[in-house]
Design a protein around this motif. Structure first.
Motif, PDB file in Angstrom:
ATOM      1  N   CYS A 105       0.833  -0.872   0.191  1.00 23.01           N
ATOM      2  CA  CYS A 105       0.378  -0.279   0.111  1.00 23.01           C
ATOM      3  C   CYS A 105       0.658   1.293  -0.116  1.00 23.01           C
ATOM      4  O   CYS A 105       1.970   1.401   0.611  1.00 23.01           O
ATOM      5  CB  CYS A 105      -1.179  -0.052   1.054  1.00 23.01           C
ATOM      6  N   VAL A 107       0.339   5.222   1.012  1.00 21.92           N
ATOM      7  CA  VAL A 107      -0.762   6.218   1.008  1.00 21.92           C
ATOM      8  C   VAL A 107      -0.382   7.339   0.418  1.00 21.92           C
ATOM      9  O   VAL A 107       0.668   8.075   0.427  1.00 21.92           O
ATOM     10  CB  VAL A 107      -0.979   6.705   2.244  1.00 21.92           C
ATOM     11  N   ASP A 176      -8.413   8.473   3.523  1.00 19.65           N
ATOM     12  CA  ASP A 176      -6.896   7.999   2.602  1.00 19.65           C
ATOM     13  C   ASP A 176      -7.071   7.292   0.690  1.00 19.65           C
ATOM     14  O   ASP A 176      -6.986   6.270   1.302  1.00 19.65           O
ATOM     15  CB  ASP A 176      -6.010   7.702   2.973  1.00 19.65           C
ATOM     16  N   CYS A 178      -5.077   5.558  -1.812  1.00 18.17           N
ATOM     17  CA  CYS A 178      -4.201   4.701  -1.675  1.00 18.17           C
ATOM     18  C   CYS A 178      -3.975   3.372  -2.829  1.00 18.17           C
ATOM     19  O   CYS A 178      -5.118   3.245  -3.236  1.00 18.17           O
ATOM     20  CB  CYS A 178      -4.590   2.941  -0.429  1.00 18.17           C
TER      21      CYS A 178
END
Length: 262
Positions: A105, A107, A176, A178
């Protein structure tokens, strides 16, 4: 905060017909992307093409395409792909890598969106989590609409999502954006969900409707009719609109009448 450019290469399907802007100097279209082959990760991304506008305008609904470009996340929280390379392909390749745990991931940035829930809310892979898809309509142009999958990992927020949200519930969210370097998936990691309102589904005859949020109102589109039904978030009737351009007129008339009545 400045715009966020993030380089991506994506393969997907053109949804609808591309639209010309600025006398044909710019083209915009929507692209359906399913990076893992799982419906839960499917998304619709708006694409903006400048240097290749002529080629983009020759695309047809359902064409398979490969694009390279920059993911733009503006200060207004609008999100789109600035397309730099565009190629028609014969078919979409089979997904070769998944990242369901989102171990890779990245962000990108926090956003706040007003959106509506698209279809059912599902339990996540881990206990106390949930998965939803949100449909975001930041402008009056449908080619700017975005559908993005969301992960809810906070147990309290996941419980709210699973018990209170349903198809077409209007929400205000914070989370967020991602990206997975393995699967290419984009998603929103939700931290906060606020229920703004629920659509007046009784106004839709066959239930086959799409919603567009406009200035804190929402538009219920019955696909079996040639008009748009405009309501406030609270469910108050605004009026019928003959088309997208007429929606703003109906909203202005409603607000003028509301001011006159006070």
């Amino acid at each position: 905060m400045s715009n966020l450019p993030y380089a991506l290469m994506l393969e997907g399907i053109v949804s609808g017909s591309p639209v010309a802007f600025d006398d044909g100097a710019t083209a915009r279209f929507q692209m359906v992307i399913s990076p893992t082959g799982d419906e839960a990760t499917e998304m619709i991304l708006p694409c903006v093409v400048t240097d290749l506008a002529k080629a983009a305008l020759e695309l047809n609904d359902g064409d398979f395409v490969r694009i390279s470009g920059d993911l733009i996340l503006a200060e207004t929280d609008e999100l789109w792909i600035e397309v730099l390379l565009l190629e028609r392909i014969q078919a979409l390749p089979q997904p070769t890598a998944t990242d369901t745990a989102h171990t890779a991931c990245h962000v990108l940035r926090e956003v706040e969106w007003e959106a509506f829930v698209h279809r059912d809310v599902l339990s996540g892979a881990a206990p106390g989590t949930a998965c939803i898809r949100l449909y975001v309509s930041p402008t009056a142009d449908y080619v700017d609409d975005l559908m993005i999958p969301c992960q809810v990992t906070n147990p309290d927020q996941a419980a709210l999502a699973l018990t209170e949200l349903q198809d077409r519930t209007i929400v205000r969210v914070c989370g967020d954006v991602c990206h997975s370097a393995i699967s290419g998936a984009l998603w929103l990691n939700l931290q906060q969900i606020e229920i703004v309102g629920a659509p007046a589904l009784d106004a839709v005859g066959d239930g086959q409707a799409s919603l567009e949020i406009r200035d804190h109102m929402y538009v219920v589109t019955d696909l079996g009719n040639s008009y748009l039904s405009v309501f406030t978030v609270a469910g108050d009737w605004v009026g019928y609109a003959s088309g997208r351009d007429d929606v703003n007129t109906k909203i202005e008339e409603y607000e003028h009448k509301a001011l006159s009545d006070t």
